[in-house]
Design a protein around this motif. Sequence first.
Motif, PDB file in Angstrom:
ATOM      1  N   GLY A   1       0.824  -1.191   0.000  1.00 50.82           N
ATOM      2  CA  GLY A   1       0.000   0.000   0.000  1.00 50.82           C
ATOM      3  C   GLY A   1       0.853   1.234   0.000  1.00 50.82           C
ATOM      4  O   GLY A   1       2.074   1.189  -0.146  1.00 50.82           O
ATOM      5  N   GLU A   2       0.226   2.354   0.186  1.00 50.07           N
ATOM      6  CA  GLU A   2       0.922   3.634   0.140  1.00 50.07           C
ATOM      7  C   GLU A   2       1.010   4.199   1.549  1.00 50.07           C
ATOM      8  O   GLU A   2       0.102   4.064   2.346  1.00 50.07           O
ATOM      9  CB  GLU A   2       0.191   4.594  -0.781  1.00 50.07           C
ATOM     10  CG  GLU A   2       0.227   4.120  -2.228  1.00 50.07           C
ATOM     11  CD  GLU A   2      -0.551   5.037  -3.151  1.00 50.07           C
ATOM     12  OE1 GLU A   2      -0.150   5.174  -4.299  1.00 50.07           O
ATOM     13  OE2 GLU A   2      -1.568   5.582  -2.724  1.00 50.07           O
ATOM     14  N   SER A   3       2.107   4.843   1.834  1.00 49.95           N
ATOM     15  CA  SER A   3       2.341   5.385   3.168  1.00 49.95           C
ATOM     16  C   SER A   3       1.512   6.635   3.376  1.00 49.95           C
ATOM     17  O   SER A   3       1.120   7.318   2.446  1.00 49.95           O
ATOM     18  CB  SER A   3       3.814   5.730   3.334  1.00 49.95           C
ATOM     19  OG  SER A   3       4.615   4.600   3.095  1.00 49.95           O
ATOM     20  N   VAL A   4       1.270   6.935   4.628  1.00 48.18           N
ATOM     21  CA  VAL A   4       0.633   8.209   4.957  1.00 48.18           C
ATOM     22  C   VAL A   4       1.582   9.333   4.581  1.00 48.18           C
ATOM     23  O   VAL A   4       2.773   9.275   4.844  1.00 48.18           O
ATOM     24  CB  VAL A   4       0.316   8.266   6.458  1.00 48.18           C
ATOM     25  CG1 VAL A   4      -0.250   9.634   6.834  1.00 48.18           C
ATOM     26  CG2 VAL A   4      -0.668   7.177   6.811  1.00 48.18           C
ATOM     27  N   GLY A   5       1.064  10.366   3.936  1.00 51.87           N
ATOM     28  CA  GLY A   5       1.905  11.440   3.461  1.00 51.87           C
ATOM     29  C   GLY A   5       2.348  12.364   4.581  1.00 51.87           C
ATOM     30  O   GLY A   5       1.727  12.464   5.623  1.00 51.87           O
TER      31      GLY A   5
END
Lengths: 115, 111
Positions: A1-5
């Motif tokens: 998934g994608e990391s929290v920005g």
Amino acid sequence: GESVGLHLPTLSVQEGDNSIINCAYSNSASDYFIWYKQESGKGPQFIIDIRSNMDKRQGQRVTVLLNKTVKHLSLQIAATQPGDSAVYFCAESTYGGGTASKLTFGTGTRLQVTL
Amino acid sequence: EPEVTQTPSHQVTQMGQEVILRCVPISNHLYFYWYRQILGQKVEFLVSFYNNEISEKSEIFDDQFSVERPDGSNFTLKIRSTKLEDSAMYFCASSLVETQYFGPGTRLLVL
């Protein structure tokens, strides 16, 4: 998934005002600096660059200032326009000459231009 | 005005699959780079390439990654066995000397 920005610092300016975006760089050996503009979903777009033997460089509506003593870089945008709204990144490099030098990017600043 | 181009613009793949991201650098440029940007984060260096060999690579660029310049115009990044954490925007850049120009990126999503 994608990391929290990361939470980007945001600068809000009115159309027509001047904008100043600041950047602290980390490597005292860096000798080349560059500002990029990144609009949503696009790649970084070159704005202006400066070598360490200069402390100021001007382009069209933009000026970059370099203070090597405190390792600080700033981008000044004159008469800011709605089209200037974007995230602005500074990047630094140790350019050895004749080699491919990696850029180390800063966190970025979001510029919001209000009408 | 010449520009760096990248294909595809979006790529969705399953974990463990191989992906190849393609780039056409600006034609007279000599130095080529790959960077990535995880959503909302800063751009990170992966690898630089000059004279048909890697000049420098980051810790991110492990054995799962490889780059190639198969002909005079293309520059590719291969991820051999993708992981969830490879999901990011991948940017190709090229330079004649020190000023690097970036492509529009490929958004890679690993499921």
